[in-house]
Each structure stands twice: as C-alpha cells, then as structure tokens.
Scaffold this motif. Structure first.
Motif, PDB file in Angstrom:
ATOM      1  N   ALA A  70       0.830  -1.202   0.000  1.00 17.99           N
ATOM      2  CA  ALA A  70       0.000   0.000   0.000  1.00 17.99           C
ATOM      3  C   ALA A  70       0.863   1.250   0.000  1.00 17.99           C
ATOM      4  CB  ALA A  70      -0.926  -0.002   1.212  1.00 17.99           C
ATOM      5  N   LEU A  71       2.001   1.186   0.681  1.00 19.32           N
ATOM      6  CA  LEU A  71       2.923   2.317   0.693  1.00 19.32           C
ATOM      7  C   LEU A  71       3.666   2.414  -0.628  1.00 19.32           C
ATOM      8  CD1 LEU A  71       4.221   1.683   4.277  1.00 19.32           C
ATOM      9  CD2 LEU A  71       2.837   3.625   3.566  1.00 19.32           C
ATOM     10  N   VAL A  76      -1.539   5.260   0.894  1.00 18.94           N
ATOM     11  CA  VAL A  76      -1.728   5.921   2.176  1.00 18.94           C
ATOM     12  C   VAL A  76      -1.424   7.387   1.957  1.00 18.94           C
ATOM     13  CG1 VAL A  76      -0.964   6.073   4.564  1.00 18.94           C
ATOM     14  CG2 VAL A  76      -1.072   3.855   3.440  1.00 18.94           C
ATOM     15  N   ASN A  77      -2.456   8.238   1.966  1.00 25.24           N
ATOM     16  CA  ASN A  77      -2.188   9.636   1.658  1.00 25.24           C
ATOM     17  C   ASN A  77      -2.091  10.530   2.879  1.00 25.24           C
ATOM     18  OD1 ASN A  77      -4.860  10.138   2.374  1.00 25.24           O
ATOM     19  ND2 ASN A  77      -5.582  10.181   0.267  1.00 25.24           N
ATOM     20  N   LYS A  78      -2.430  10.017   4.050  1.00 26.50           N
ATOM     21  CA  LYS A  78      -2.196  10.790   5.268  1.00 26.50           C
ATOM     22  C   LYS A  78      -2.058   9.861   6.460  1.00 26.50           C
ATOM     23  CE  LYS A  78      -7.091  11.898   5.792  1.00 26.50           C
ATOM     24  NZ  LYS A  78      -8.094  12.945   5.883  1.00 26.50           N
ATOM     25  N   ASN A  93      11.684   6.244  -4.661  1.00 25.64           N
ATOM     26  CA  ASN A  93      11.667   4.793  -4.898  1.00 25.64           C
ATOM     27  C   ASN A  93      11.701   3.995  -3.617  1.00 25.64           C
ATOM     28  OD1 ASN A  93      11.510   5.061  -7.645  1.00 25.64           O
ATOM     29  ND2 ASN A  93      13.722   4.958  -7.947  1.00 25.64           N
ATOM     30  N   ASP A  94      12.425   4.478  -2.606  1.00 26.95           N
ATOM     31  CA  ASP A  94      12.584   3.706  -1.377  1.00 26.95           C
ATOM     32  C   ASP A  94      12.120   4.457  -0.132  1.00 26.95           C
ATOM     33  OD1 ASP A  94      14.540   5.614  -1.355  1.00 26.95           O
ATOM     34  OD2 ASP A  94      16.199   4.240  -0.979  1.00 26.95           O
ATOM     35  N   SER A  95      11.403   5.554  -0.308  1.00 24.78           N
ATOM     36  CA  SER A  95      10.889   6.280   0.854  1.00 24.78           C
ATOM     37  C   SER A  95       9.720   7.179   0.478  1.00 24.78           C
ATOM     38  CB  SER A  95      11.993   7.132   1.495  1.00 24.78           C
ATOM     39  OG  SER A  95      12.391   8.167   0.617  1.00 24.78           O
ATOM     40  N   LEU A  96       8.893   7.446   1.466  1.00 28.20           N
ATOM     41  CA  LEU A  96       7.772   8.378   1.341  1.00 28.20           C
ATOM     42  C   LEU A  96       7.876   9.357   2.500  1.00 28.20           C
ATOM     43  CD1 LEU A  96       4.939   5.748   0.783  1.00 28.20           C
ATOM     44  CD2 LEU A  96       6.073   7.083  -0.988  1.00 28.20           C
ATOM     45  N   ASP A 106       8.079  19.306  10.844  1.00 25.83           N
ATOM     46  CA  ASP A 106       7.531  18.063  11.379  1.00 25.83           C
ATOM     47  C   ASP A 106       7.204  17.142  10.223  1.00 25.83           C
ATOM     48  OD1 ASP A 106       7.695  19.252  13.819  1.00 25.83           O
ATOM     49  OD2 ASP A 106       5.547  19.545  14.069  1.00 25.83           O
ATOM     50  N   TYR A 107       7.801  15.962  10.200  1.00 20.81           N
ATOM     51  CA  TYR A 107       7.502  15.042   9.113  1.00 20.81           C
ATOM     52  C   TYR A 107       7.697  13.600   9.559  1.00 20.81           C
ATOM     53  CZ  TYR A 107      12.583  15.080   8.386  1.00 20.81           C
ATOM     54  OH  TYR A 107      13.938  14.980   8.552  1.00 20.81           O
ATOM     55  N   ILE A 108       7.081  12.715   8.802  1.00 21.23           N
ATOM     56  CA  ILE A 108       7.214  11.278   9.013  1.00 21.23           C
ATOM     57  C   ILE A 108       7.810  10.689   7.742  1.00 21.23           C
ATOM     58  CG2 ILE A 108       5.958   9.095   9.285  1.00 21.23           C
ATOM     59  CD1 ILE A 108       3.919  10.578  10.979  1.00 21.23           C
TER      60      ILE A 108
END
Length: 129
Positions: A70-71, A76-78, A93-96, A106-108
C-alpha cells in the motif's frame, strides 16, 4: 423523495494483492421517479493510517497493519500521529515523506531497504536535539 439502496458494488482495486477493502463510500444519485439511489463503492485505498509509535507498523482504523505494498503504490495519503495529520508530500523509490501543514519541519518518513517487503516509520518533530 423515496430512498433506495443498490446492491451492486464498484470495487476500486489499485493492486490485486490487497484483498480486503477497508472503506466503503456511498455515492448518491437521483434515479428514475426522483428516487435517491445509493451506490456503495468498496475501496482498497488507505485514506488515513494511524501510527501510535509503539511499533514500526502503521495501522488502519480497526488496528490491522497496513501492508507494505500500500505504501509502495502511495495509497496511504495521510497519517495521523499524536493528534496531528501528516500528508503525503514526497514520493521516492525507497521512501515516502509525510509533512504537516502547519510546520514543515515536522515530518514522518516511511522507508524500505527490501523493495517494499517491509518498511520503517521514522518521525522528526523539528527538534535538533
């Protein structure tokens, strides 16, 4: 105006490996004789994922883990974490990367090292300590 419920489902399935829909949306339309018709749409898209910080796994609203594919396909948009909403901002390619609207520091980050078979959740709250 009379109400009428329809039984036919439209399935939105961006990736066939995700078997169970997590959300059902009703689309309302006006049918013959001015009746209101509800067209339920079952969706495999993860609108909001939850992260409690206890594990490195995102969850849907029922507490089930979000599959890594899904990622990979950015479904997953939020993410909701500690009462704050983080929106999908950068896709690599390997991170969102998910960022807050009020404070871009602030980020995840959701990252993978094995072609999205697994993923890791990292939170940055903007502090440099």
């Amino acid at each position: 105006m009379a109400s009428q419920s329809k039984g036919n489902f439209i399935t939105i399935s961006p990736h066939k490996r995700i078997a169970d829909p997590i959300a059902i949306f009703n689309i309302v339309g006006i049918g013959e004789e001015n009746t209101t018709e509800y067209y339920p749409i079952m969706s495999n898209f993860y609108d909001t994922a939850l992260w409690f910080g206890v594990s490195n796994t995102l969850s849907d609203v029922s507490g089930d883990p979000i599959p890594s594919q899904a990622l990979e396909y950015s479904m997953v948009n939020k993410i909701k974490y500690n009462g704050t909403i983080y929106w999908l901002s950068v896709v690599n390619n390997d991170s969102l990367i998910y960022r807050t609207i009020g404070n871009s520091a602030d980020y995840i980050t959701i990252s993978t090292t094995d072609d999205w078979n697994t993923y890791t959740v990292t939170v940055s709250d903007g502090n440099t300590e």
